[in-house]
Design a protein around this motif. Sequence first.
Motif, short mmCIF file in Angstrom:
data_model
loop_
_atom_site.label_atom_id
_atom_site.label_comp_id
_atom_site.label_asym_id
_atom_site.label_seq_id
_atom_site.Cartn_x
_atom_site.Cartn_y
_atom_site.Cartn_z
N GLU A 1 34.74 42.72 56.62
CA GLU A 1 35.72 41.64 56.62
C GLU A 1 37.02 42.06 55.94
O GLU A 1 38.10 41.72 56.37
CB GLU A 1 35.16 40.39 55.93
N THR B 1 41.76 33.30 51.18
CA THR B 1 40.42 32.89 51.62
C THR B 1 39.45 34.04 51.84
O THR B 1 38.26 33.81 51.95
CB THR B 1 40.48 32.05 52.91
N LYS C 1 36.36 34.27 49.81
CA LYS C 1 35.39 33.20 50.02
C LYS C 1 34.82 33.27 51.44
O LYS C 1 34.36 32.27 51.97
CB LYS C 1 36.06 31.86 49.80
N ASN C 2 34.88 34.44 52.06
CA ASN C 2 34.39 34.62 53.42
C ASN C 2 35.06 33.66 54.40
O ASN C 2 34.43 33.14 55.31
CB ASN C 2 32.87 34.49 53.49
N GLU D 1 35.98 30.65 54.21
CA GLU D 1 35.66 29.23 54.22
C GLU D 1 36.95 28.44 54.07
O GLU D 1 37.82 28.81 53.30
CB GLU D 1 34.70 28.89 53.08
N ASN D 2 37.07 27.39 54.78
CA ASN D 2 38.24 26.51 54.71
C ASN D 2 39.55 27.20 55.07
O ASN D 2 40.61 26.83 54.58
CB ASN D 2 38.36 25.87 53.32
#
Length: 109
Positions: free
Chosen positions: A4, A64, A67-68, A70-71
Amino acid sequence: MAYEQMEVLEIFDEFETKMNKSISSLQYEFNNIKRKDFILFDPFCFFTDDTIITFAIAEALRKTQKKNFENLNKQVIKEMQKFGKLYPNAGYGKSFKVWLNQKKPQPYE
């Protein structure tokens, strides 16, 4: 380096390329040239609404990724509104200007 994180670095490289193209080509947007001996960056170069939104999306991705992602959608909206308000005269369209100031922004047509 995680997969990622590598993807994010590649995205940032692509953003950098697009920002440079956006800034350097604006002067030729309505006055195309057909020769290769032109000044890439000159005193008339400046950033555009596309450049600002590119920075906003890059910032949302940066914030983000830990936080992988998220959102990510909420972070993109937050950063777009923040950057858009910082540079209100970058050339946004009418609907987007309205969207920038909405408390609960929704997609627009």
